[in-house]
Design a protein around this motif. Structure first.
Motif, short mmCIF file in Angstrom:
data_model
loop_
_atom_site.label_atom_id
_atom_site.label_comp_id
_atom_site.label_asym_id
_atom_site.label_seq_id
_atom_site.Cartn_x
_atom_site.Cartn_y
_atom_site.Cartn_z
N GLN A 55 0.88 -1.22 -0.17
CA GLN A 55 0.08 -0.07 -0.12
C GLN A 55 0.72 1.31 0.01
N ALA A 56 1.95 1.14 0.70
CA ALA A 56 2.96 2.26 0.74
C ALA A 56 3.45 2.71 -0.71
N LEU A 57 3.47 1.84 -1.66
CA LEU A 57 3.94 2.22 -2.88
C LEU A 57 3.03 3.42 -3.55
N ALA A 58 1.79 3.33 -3.32
CA ALA A 58 1.13 4.48 -3.79
C ALA A 58 1.16 5.92 -3.14
N ASP A 59 2.07 5.85 -2.02
CA ASP A 59 2.61 7.10 -1.38
C ASP A 59 3.78 7.61 -2.04
N HIS A 60 4.60 6.26 -2.23
CA HIS A 60 5.79 6.64 -2.90
C HIS A 60 6.26 6.08 -4.32
N GLN A 61 5.17 6.87 -5.26
CA GLN A 61 5.14 6.34 -6.59
C GLN A 61 6.59 6.33 -6.93
N GLY A 62 7.00 5.24 -7.73
CA GLY A 62 8.32 5.20 -8.31
C GLY A 62 9.58 4.92 -7.60
N ASP A 63 9.36 4.93 -5.94
CA ASP A 63 10.43 5.24 -5.22
C ASP A 63 10.37 3.97 -4.22
N TYR A 64 10.57 2.60 -4.82
CA TYR A 64 10.58 1.55 -3.99
C TYR A 64 11.62 1.48 -3.05
N ARG A 65 12.55 2.09 -3.20
CA ARG A 65 13.73 2.14 -2.11
C ARG A 65 13.33 2.69 -0.77
N ALA A 66 12.50 3.87 -1.02
CA ALA A 66 12.09 4.36 0.27
C ALA A 66 11.10 3.42 1.11
N VAL A 67 10.22 2.88 0.52
CA VAL A 67 9.28 1.92 1.03
C VAL A 67 10.16 0.69 1.89
N ARG A 68 11.15 0.21 0.73
CA ARG A 68 12.12 -0.83 1.43
C ARG A 68 12.70 -0.55 2.83
N GLN A 69 13.10 0.83 2.79
CA GLN A 69 13.93 1.33 3.99
C GLN A 69 13.05 1.53 5.20
N SER A 70 11.67 1.67 4.83
CA SER A 70 10.78 2.22 5.89
C SER A 70 10.26 0.77 6.64
N VAL A 71 10.22 -0.37 5.87
CA VAL A 71 9.78 -1.28 6.47
C VAL A 71 10.80 -1.84 7.57
N ILE A 72 11.93 -1.70 7.40
CA ILE A 72 13.01 -1.73 8.63
C ILE A 72 12.79 -0.71 9.60
N ASP A 73 12.61 0.47 9.20
CA ASP A 73 12.43 1.44 10.32
C ASP A 73 11.15 1.39 11.07
N VAL A 74 10.09 0.84 10.53
CA VAL A 74 8.85 0.59 11.25
C VAL A 74 8.96 -0.44 12.07
N ALA A 75 9.61 -1.50 11.70
CA ALA A 75 9.87 -2.72 12.36
C ALA A 75 10.62 -2.45 13.37
N LEU A 76 11.79 -1.54 13.49
CA LEU A 76 12.38 -1.25 14.50
C LEU A 76 11.53 -0.36 15.55
N ASP A 77 10.75 0.38 14.97
CA ASP A 77 10.00 1.24 16.10
C ASP A 77 8.97 0.23 16.97
N TYR A 78 8.53 -0.69 15.97
CA TYR A 78 7.59 -1.64 16.73
C TYR A 78 8.39 -2.32 18.04
N LEU A 79 9.40 -2.94 17.64
CA LEU A 79 10.02 -3.52 18.49
C LEU A 79 10.60 -2.81 19.82
N ALA A 80 11.38 -1.47 19.52
CA ALA A 80 11.53 -0.58 20.52
C ALA A 80 10.56 -0.35 21.36
N VAL A 81 9.24 -0.20 21.10
CA VAL A 81 8.30 0.23 22.14
C VAL A 81 7.78 -0.91 22.96
#
Length: 343
Positions: A55-81
């Motif tokens: 779903q995030a690909l629609a927010d970052h049209q054509g920028d799949y690298r940003a989505v890939r990095q955000s997967v790790i970023d959000v996962a880290l936030d989940y675990l950290a809290v």
């Protein structure tokens, strides 16, 4: 038009499905709006928490690298809290292809006009400043969400009030599908509304968001927190310490209500502020202390977890595999009911 049912507390048998589009690291708005609820639910349930990268690909049209990095970023936030992968199944949406396949089938049950009427979609389009130029994937977001919920057999969905139209549309799709195949294959769901109101941005003008630049990240440094608090909107008419101040609309007090561990002390500060004799800097200092105490351990845990990204990815792959088992069973039932097994 029927409204989705809501619950103030979940039943023990409920399957919880929740998640975030992976558009960047999480902030305090996410903490208040969803993360605290998930921390509570994982003690009584085994929730599915989606990293919605498709779903995030629609927010970052054509920028799949940003989505890939955000997967790790959000996962880290989940675990950290404190989200515990032993209690909550954390999955990557794109790693469960059954979700995309089910979305495709469900899209045939919804008209473009109905999608465009969805209040949540309309609101997000307005916030983005876009209309017909939006990606098709964004417009079909409600269908994708319906597929996520139904594939994972979700019956209880934690949402804010602004997301209720999404739950309503999910249940519309479920009812239409079940009528079409003549049996109850998919289950309707109920919304679990948060008791906490939406956290405003530090500018006091709109909700907290990365796009508006008015947020405080869960990984914010001590200096970033201090600067954000100092920049917070209070009361433009509170010109001197002696003059009475307004609590309503005062962002600092909104944050103190959400994060201060001593509500009685906050009530006393409010009374003194309204009477006159309390400087803005006093309440900002109090808030700064509370946020520093909250975020510092989260930031430290996150930094420690980030040192071993392979371990984080392994956890996500395990969660995705577990979720895929559930989604595959649902998809099998759907395709069987639709008569789509030809050989």
């Amino acid at each position: 038009m029927s409204q989705p049912s809501t619950h103030s507390s979940p039943s023990a048998a409920s399957i919880v499905v929740t998640g975030d589009r992976t558009t960047g690291p999480l902030h305090l708005g996410h903490y208040v709006g969803s993360l605290q609820t998930r921390l509570s639910l994982q003690e009584t349930h085994q929730p599915f928490i989606l990293l919605a990268d498709t779903q995030a690909l629609a927010d970052h049209q054509g920028d799949y690298r940003a989505v890939r990095q955000s997967v790790i970023d959000v996962a880290l936030d989940y675990l950290a809290v404190g989200i515990d992968p032993k209690k909550s199944t954390i999955l990557i949406q794109s790693m469960v292809p059954e979700l995309a396949e089910l979305s495709f089938y469900l899209m045939n049950l919804v008209s473009i006009a109905r999608l465009e009427r969805n209040p949540t979609v309309k609101s997000e389009l307005k916030a983005k400043g876009q209309d017909r130029n939006v990606a098709a994937g964004f417009l079909t977001y409600p269908v994708s969400q319906a597929a996520d919920i139904t594939a994972l057999r979700g019956t209880l969905i934690p949402v804010g009030a602004d997301q209720l139209p999404m739950i309503e549309q999910t249940n519309e799709i479920v009812r239409r599908f079940n009528r079409m195949v003549g049996e109850d294959i998919l289950s309707e769901c109920s919304a679990l509304l948060s008791d906490t109101s939406r956290l405003p941005g530090i500018d006091g003008k709109k909700k907290m968001s990365r796009a508006a630049g008015n947020h405080i990240a869960l990984s914010a440094s001590a200096d970033e927190i201090h600067q954000a608090v100092n920049n917070m909107y209070t009361d433009a008419q509170h010109l001197t310490i002696a003059s009475p101040g307004q609590v309503a609309g005062n962002v600092v007090f909104r944050f103190l209500d959400a994060f201060d561990v001593d509500p009685l002390h906050v009530a006393q500060l409010k009374a003194q502020y309204q009477h006159g004799g309390l400087a803005d800097q006093v309440i900002k200092t109090r808030l700064d202390e509370q946020l520093q105490a909250l975020i510092a351990p989260i930031r430290e845990r996150r930094a420690q977890l980030a040192k071993d990204p392979d371990a984080v990815l392994s956890m996500l792959l395990c969660g995705s595999a577990k979720a895929r088992q559930t989604a595959a069973l649902t998809l099998h039932k759907v395709k069987t009911a639709m008569g789509m097994y030809y050989f």
